[in-house]
Write a protein that holds these residues in place. Structure first.
Motif, PDB file in Angstrom:
ATOM      1  N   TRP A  67       2.714  -8.027  29.701  1.00  0.00           N
ATOM      2  CA  TRP A  67       2.144  -6.982  29.002  1.00  0.00           C
ATOM      3  C   TRP A  67       3.389  -6.956  27.412  1.00  0.00           C
ATOM      4  CZ3 TRP A  67       5.132  -4.731  32.350  1.00  0.00           C
ATOM      5  CH2 TRP A  67       6.351  -3.742  31.918  1.00  0.00           C
ATOM      6  N   MET A  68       3.103  -6.488  26.461  1.00  0.00           N
ATOM      7  CA  MET A  68       2.985  -6.318  25.122  1.00  0.00           C
ATOM      8  C   MET A  68       1.986  -4.696  24.785  1.00  0.00           C
ATOM      9  SD  MET A  68       2.239  -9.687  22.862  1.00  0.00           S
ATOM     10  CE  MET A  68       1.802  -8.657  21.444  1.00  0.00           C
ATOM     11  N   TYR A  69       3.481  -4.497  23.474  1.00  0.00           N
ATOM     12  CA  TYR A  69       2.374  -3.422  22.350  1.00  0.00           C
ATOM     13  C   TYR A  69       2.227  -4.253  21.391  1.00  0.00           C
ATOM     14  CZ  TYR A  69       4.024   0.120  26.023  1.00  0.00           C
ATOM     15  OH  TYR A  69       3.389   0.665  26.834  1.00  0.00           O
ATOM     16  N   PRO A  70       1.136  -4.630  20.460  1.00  0.00           N
ATOM     17  CA  PRO A  70       0.952  -5.284  19.490  1.00  0.00           C
ATOM     18  C   PRO A  70       1.084  -5.171  18.219  1.00  0.00           C
ATOM     19  CG  PRO A  70      -0.961  -5.972  20.597  1.00  0.00           C
ATOM     20  CD  PRO A  70       0.115  -4.528  21.782  1.00  0.00           C
ATOM     21  N   THR A  71       0.621  -2.691  18.831  1.00  0.00           N
ATOM     22  CA  THR A  71       0.767  -2.605  17.457  1.00  0.00           C
ATOM     23  C   THR A  71       1.269  -1.143  17.957  1.00  0.00           C
ATOM     24  OG1 THR A  71      -1.579  -2.029  17.320  1.00  0.00           O
ATOM     25  CG2 THR A  71      -0.530  -4.139  15.588  1.00  0.00           C
ATOM     26  N   PRO A  72       2.064  -0.632  18.095  1.00  0.00           N
ATOM     27  CA  PRO A  72       2.691   0.305  18.832  1.00  0.00           C
ATOM     28  C   PRO A  72       3.156   1.757  17.800  1.00  0.00           C
ATOM     29  CG  PRO A  72       4.561  -1.367  18.481  1.00  0.00           C
ATOM     30  CD  PRO A  72       3.142  -1.976  17.834  1.00  0.00           C
ATOM     31  N   LYS A  73       3.077   2.768  18.748  1.00  0.00           N
ATOM     32  CA  LYS A  73       3.932   3.660  17.969  1.00  0.00           C
ATOM     33  C   LYS A  73       4.663   4.051  17.237  1.00  0.00           C
ATOM     34  CE  LYS A  73       0.074   6.953  20.432  1.00  0.00           C
ATOM     35  NZ  LYS A  73      -0.117   8.416  21.060  1.00  0.00           N
ATOM     36  N   ASP A  74       4.895   3.690  16.594  1.00  0.00           N
ATOM     37  CA  ASP A  74       6.009   4.520  15.153  1.00  0.00           C
ATOM     38  C   ASP A  74       7.521   4.167  16.182  1.00  0.00           C
ATOM     39  OD1 ASP A  74       5.010   4.465  12.693  1.00  0.00           O
ATOM     40  OD2 ASP A  74       4.277   6.247  12.650  1.00  0.00           O
ATOM     41  N   ALA A  75       7.170   5.697  17.230  1.00  0.00           N
ATOM     42  CA  ALA A  75       8.558   5.546  18.187  1.00  0.00           C
ATOM     43  C   ALA A  75       8.686   4.041  18.896  1.00  0.00           C
ATOM     44  CB  ALA A  75       8.422   7.034  18.916  1.00  0.00           C
ATOM     45  N   ALA A  76       7.905   3.435  19.211  1.00  0.00           N
ATOM     46  CA  ALA A  76       8.516   1.687  20.118  1.00  0.00           C
ATOM     47  C   ALA A  76       7.840   0.504  18.954  1.00  0.00           C
ATOM     48  CB  ALA A  76       6.926   2.294  20.932  1.00  0.00           C
ATOM     49  N   ALA A  77       8.165   1.206  17.572  1.00  0.00           N
ATOM     50  CA  ALA A  77       7.899  -0.102  16.011  1.00  0.00           C
ATOM     51  C   ALA A  77       8.762  -1.544  16.799  1.00  0.00           C
ATOM     52  CB  ALA A  77       8.355  -0.039  15.047  1.00  0.00           C
ATOM     53  N   PRO A  78      10.029  -0.990  17.165  1.00  0.00           N
ATOM     54  CA  PRO A  78      11.175  -1.571  17.740  1.00  0.00           C
ATOM     55  C   PRO A  78      10.634  -2.854  18.694  1.00  0.00           C
ATOM     56  CG  PRO A  78      12.599  -0.091  17.743  1.00  0.00           C
ATOM     57  CD  PRO A  78      10.709   0.069  17.526  1.00  0.00           C
ATOM     58  N   ILE A  79      10.008  -2.764  19.501  1.00  0.00           N
ATOM     59  CA  ILE A  79       9.209  -3.691  21.000  1.00  0.00           C
ATOM     60  C   ILE A  79       7.711  -4.597  20.211  1.00  0.00           C
ATOM     61  CG2 ILE A  79      10.707  -2.712  22.496  1.00  0.00           C
ATOM     62  CD1 ILE A  79       8.093  -0.686  23.416  1.00  0.00           C
ATOM     63  N   ALA A  80       7.311  -4.208  19.132  1.00  0.00           N
ATOM     64  CA  ALA A  80       6.159  -5.194  19.058  1.00  0.00           C
ATOM     65  C   ALA A  80       5.682  -6.094  18.843  1.00  0.00           C
ATOM     66  CB  ALA A  80       5.967  -4.135  17.103  1.00  0.00           C
ATOM     67  N   ASP A  81       5.533  -6.557  19.406  1.00  0.00           N
ATOM     68  CA  ASP A  81       4.841  -8.226  19.877  1.00  0.00           C
ATOM     69  C   ASP A  81       5.985  -8.288  20.882  1.00  0.00           C
ATOM     70  OD1 ASP A  81       2.429  -8.464  18.498  1.00  0.00           O
ATOM     71  OD2 ASP A  81       4.224  -8.681  16.971  1.00  0.00           O
ATOM     72  N   HIS A  82       6.837  -8.032  21.328  1.00  0.00           N
ATOM     73  CA  HIS A  82       7.648  -8.366  22.406  1.00  0.00           C
ATOM     74  C   HIS A  82       6.928  -7.882  24.162  1.00  0.00           C
ATOM     75  CE1 HIS A  82      10.269  -7.444  19.413  1.00  0.00           C
ATOM     76  NE2 HIS A  82      11.517  -7.678  20.253  1.00  0.00           N
ATOM     77  N   VAL A  83       7.312  -8.727  24.523  1.00  0.00           N
ATOM     78  CA  VAL A  83       6.448  -9.239  26.223  1.00  0.00           C
ATOM     79  C   VAL A  83       7.788  -8.640  27.213  1.00  0.00           C
ATOM     80  CG1 VAL A  83       5.692 -10.490  27.222  1.00  0.00           C
ATOM     81  CG2 VAL A  83       4.851 -11.519  24.732  1.00  0.00           C
ATOM     82  N   ALA A  84       6.964  -7.817  27.711  1.00  0.00           N
ATOM     83  CA  ALA A  84       7.464  -7.635  29.158  1.00  0.00           C
ATOM     84  C   ALA A  84       6.977  -7.941  30.469  1.00  0.00           C
ATOM     85  CB  ALA A  84       7.343  -6.181  29.419  1.00  0.00           C
ATOM     86  N   PHE A  85       7.523  -7.547  31.829  1.00  0.00           N
ATOM     87  CA  PHE A  85       7.163  -8.684  33.156  1.00  0.00           C
ATOM     88  C   PHE A  85       7.534  -7.461  33.449  1.00  0.00           C
ATOM     89  CE2 PHE A  85       8.720 -11.809  29.946  1.00  0.00           C
ATOM     90  CZ  PHE A  85       7.318 -12.941  30.254  1.00  0.00           C
ATOM     91  N   TRP A  86       6.695  -8.013  36.026  1.00  0.00           N
ATOM     92  CA  TRP A  86       6.812  -6.971  36.452  1.00  0.00           C
ATOM     93  C   TRP A  86       5.841  -7.818  37.729  1.00  0.00           C
ATOM     94  CZ3 TRP A  86       3.393  -2.611  37.255  1.00  0.00           C
ATOM     95  CH2 TRP A  86       1.425  -2.663  36.490  1.00  0.00           C
ATOM     96  N   LYS A  87       5.483  -7.321  38.222  1.00  0.00           N
ATOM     97  CA  LYS A  87       4.759  -8.030  39.726  1.00  0.00           C
ATOM     98  C   LYS A  87       5.216  -9.566  40.178  1.00  0.00           C
ATOM     99  CE  LYS A  87       0.016  -6.888  39.088  1.00  0.00           C
ATOM    100  NZ  LYS A  87      -1.517  -7.228  38.566  1.00  0.00           N
ATOM    101  N   GLY A  88       6.555  -9.028  40.113  1.00  0.00           N
ATOM    102  CA  GLY A  88       6.658 -10.371  41.188  1.00  0.00           C
ATOM    103  C   GLY A  88       7.487 -11.307  40.058  1.00  0.00           C
ATOM    104  N   VAL A  89       8.270 -10.898  38.480  1.00  0.00           N
ATOM    105  CA  VAL A  89       8.894 -11.782  38.258  1.00  0.00           C
ATOM    106  C   VAL A  89       9.775 -11.609  38.313  1.00  0.00           C
ATOM    107  CG1 VAL A  89       8.961 -12.575  35.222  1.00  0.00           C
ATOM    108  CG2 VAL A  89       6.640 -12.068  36.425  1.00  0.00           C
TER     109      VAL A  89
END
Length: 93
Positions: A67-89
Motif C-alpha cells: 500500500w501507499m499514500y499517494p496524497t497523504p495528509k500534511d502529517a504524513a507528507a514524508p511518505i507520499a508515494d512510498h510503498v509499504a508491505f505486509w501479508k507475508g512479504v
C-alpha cells in the motif's frame, strides 16, 4: 532494507521511512512490474487515504499486500508515494 515475496525482491532501499513500525520504500526502490493496482482503499485518520496493490510474482498473487499514500495528509507528507508491505512479504535488512 529489502522486501521479498515468493523468492523475488520487490523493493530495496537504504532510505526507507519507518512509520508505525512499517518501512515505506521510496518510489525509486520499488520494482513496479510486480505491483498491480487494487480497488482496495483504506483511510487513516492522520495519514489519509491508502491505495493498495496486489503482488504478482512467478504466477502467484498476494492480494493487497502493498500500500501507499499517494496524497497523504500534511502529517504524513514524508511518505507520499512510498510503498509499504505486509501479508507475508519479508522486510529485512
Amino acid at each position: 532494507m529489502k522486501a521479498v515475496w515468493n523468492g523475488q525482491t520487490i523493493a530495496e532501499s537504504d532510505a526507507t521511512r519507518v512509520v508505525e513500525g512499517n518501512h515505506y520504500f521510496p518510489p525509486a526502490g520499488v520494482r513496479r512490474e510486480f505491483l498491480k493496482p487494487s480497488d482496495t482503499k483504506t483511510t487513516c485518520p492522520w495519514k489519509g487515504e491508502a491505495s493498495y496493490f496486489t503482488l504478482e510474482v512467478a504466477g502467484e498473487t498476494n492480494p493487497d499486500a502493498a500500500w501507499m499514500y499517494p496524497t497523504p495528509k500534511d502529517a504524513a507528507a514524508p511518505i507520499a508515494d512510498h510503498v509499504a508491505f505486509w501479508k507475508g512479504v519479508e522486510v529485512t535488512e
